[in-house]
Scaffold this active site. Structure first.
Site, short mmCIF file in Angstrom:
data_model
loop_
_atom_site.label_atom_id
_atom_site.label_comp_id
_atom_site.label_asym_id
_atom_site.label_seq_id
_atom_site.Cartn_x
_atom_site.Cartn_y
_atom_site.Cartn_z
N LEU A 77 -7.97 3.15 5.60
CA LEU A 77 -6.60 3.50 5.93
C LEU A 77 -6.59 4.48 7.08
O LEU A 77 -7.16 5.58 6.99
CB LEU A 77 -5.92 4.13 4.70
CG LEU A 77 -5.85 3.23 3.46
CD1 LEU A 77 -5.41 4.04 2.25
CD2 LEU A 77 -4.91 2.05 3.70
N SER A 100 -8.90 8.82 13.14
CA SER A 100 -9.37 9.33 11.86
C SER A 100 -8.86 8.39 10.77
O SER A 100 -7.80 7.78 10.92
CB SER A 100 -8.85 10.76 11.60
OG SER A 100 -9.45 11.30 10.43
N SER A 101 -9.63 8.26 9.71
CA SER A 101 -9.24 7.32 8.67
C SER A 101 -9.88 7.70 7.35
O SER A 101 -10.80 8.52 7.29
CB SER A 101 -9.66 5.88 9.05
OG SER A 101 -11.08 5.77 9.05
N SER A 102 -9.39 7.08 6.29
CA SER A 102 -10.03 7.16 4.99
C SER A 102 -10.75 5.84 4.77
O SER A 102 -10.12 4.79 4.61
CB SER A 102 -8.98 7.39 3.89
OG SER A 102 -9.61 7.48 2.62
#
Length: 410
Positions: A77, A100-102
């Site tokens: 995500l 940036s991500s999860s």
């Protein structure tokens, strides 16, 4: 607005990870069931939309059930675009590049399982991101045994707030993770949640003998491999690529998109010939990985000509070299210019790989010193003074990336 308890979603996630063969250790299962991923996605995420755009979804704006479904989906995500934009700053779909991500829980948990931690181990995590993987490490090892470093101050602040909210006051540092964090070294384990061109020697120097470093290596957005190396008593490290892996690159090493007229850049080649292999092979994972070993500074670029024809390029800005490919009825033609014949280096490695029955990426081994990174497939290591090349001998391939000036951040 308060969210419903996510315990059922966390247990369901753990069940899926176990069924997939990723979650094995009961202690990691306890961490997955305890850490609420949704808290690490604040203020929200960007979901893919039509036309290459991103649709912002926030924790406050979404229905609670919908938000938990997003948080516990088996997807990566995006949480930031273009180095600054978060989902609470816009209401409409936007364009941008995720910075940036999860990462998908499947990848996160798979990596920390591969890290082979012991109960008393200390860990350096490079790339805090949302802080979700940091929280899993803290739950398993204790917050004082985890050091995490993030280069983006805004990302670091949000992660630190989420960690505090979930009860983990760990050692969260804002800085350049390529340099490690010598203040709390040496570490038993180092894990990177970003891709690097090569494993920085600073990480090797800050890891105890017998310790493990786990990081994604490669300079492209695909065709990268997960390297797992063990640090030796003499300050070297050795291991192998254990599989495919894909992460955003460390900010300092992120590829810069090529600008300008690509045809003008390749207008004056030094040589022209038929390619022995089609350059479209570089769209496949293993050939792409091998190409990055043979030409570590090159970028692979795809474009469409004014006549609709497919155009493919390799550019190495540092060495001011290029290879341009065009296809006709007789196959692919390659035109090369600059001091380095890029396609010659790449093609030779691919031919040798094909002659060796196309071994998988997991057959690639790796040796690290303060002066060079050496990769090989099959056979034994042999010495060389060349900076970067391949050797094909009795189904052996070998590449050495020698640093002209050894530096901890390369």
């Amino acid at each position: 607005m308060s969210l419903p308890d996510s315990a059922p979603q966390r247990q369901a996630l753990a069940d899926r990870l176990k069924a997939a063969g990723v979650l094995k250790d009961p202690k990691w299962r306890a961490a997955v069931e305890a850490v609420p991923r949704e808290l690490f996605l604040t203020p929200g995420v960007f979901l893919p939309a039509e036309g290459g755009r991103w649709n912002p979804v926030t924790a406050l704006g979404a229905e609670p059930k919908e938000w938990l479904e997003i948080a516990y989906s088996d997807n990566s995500l995006a949480t930031q675009l273009d180095g600054h934009l978060t989902s609470d700053q816009t209401a409409d779909p936007v364009t941008g590049v995720p910075t940036s991500s999860s990462t998908t829980p499947m990848t996160v948990v798979g990596m920390i399982e591969d890290l082979e931690v012991g109960d008393d181990h200390t860990v350096l995590e490079v790339g805090t991101g949302t802080g979700y993987s940091t929280a899993l490490l803290c739950h398993r090892l204790g917050e004082d045994n985890v050091t995490t470093i993030e280069v983006d101050p805004q990302v670091a602040a949000r992660a630190d707030a989420a960690l505090e909210e979930t009860g983990f006051s760990t050692w969260a540092v804002t800085g350049d993770g390529l340099l490690g964090h010598p203040r709390r070294a040496p570490y038993d384990r180092v894990i990177a949640t970003c891709a690097v061109r090569r494993i920085p020697y600073a990480w090797v120097r800050q890891t105890k003998p017998g310790g493990i470093i786990l990081a994604t290596v490669g300079s492209w957005t695909y065709g990268t491999g997960l390297a797992k190396v063990i640090v030796n008593e003499d300050g070297t490290a050795e291991g192998r690529i254990i599989g495919r892996s894909s992460f955003m690159h460390a900010r300092a090493q992120a590829p810069t998109p090529l600008a300008g007229d690509l045809s003008a850049r390749t207008a004056y080649p030094d040589t022209e010939r038929q390619a022995k292999l089609p350059p479209t092979l570089l769209q496949e994972w293993m050939p792409a990985f091998l190409a990055q070993l043979a030409a570590p500074g090159a970028q692979f670029v795809r474009a469409t000509g004014s006549d609709g024809a497919q155009l493919l390029y390799l550019f190495d800005a540092e060495r001011e070299s290029f290879a341009a490919f065009t296809e006709d009825a007789s196959g692919w033609t390659v035109r090369q210019g600059g001091p380095v014949a890029l396609w010659d280096d790449v093609e030779q490695g691919l031919v040798a790989w094909a002659d060796a029955d196309q071994p998988d990426i997991s057959t690639v081994r790796l040796h690290i010193t303060d002066a060079a990174h050496t990769y090989w497939i099959g056979g034994q290591k042999i010495s060389t003074k060349r900076r970067s090349h391949w050797i094909g001998e009795k189904h052996m391939l070998r590449w050495e990336h020698r640093l002209t000036k050894p530096r901890s951040d390369l």
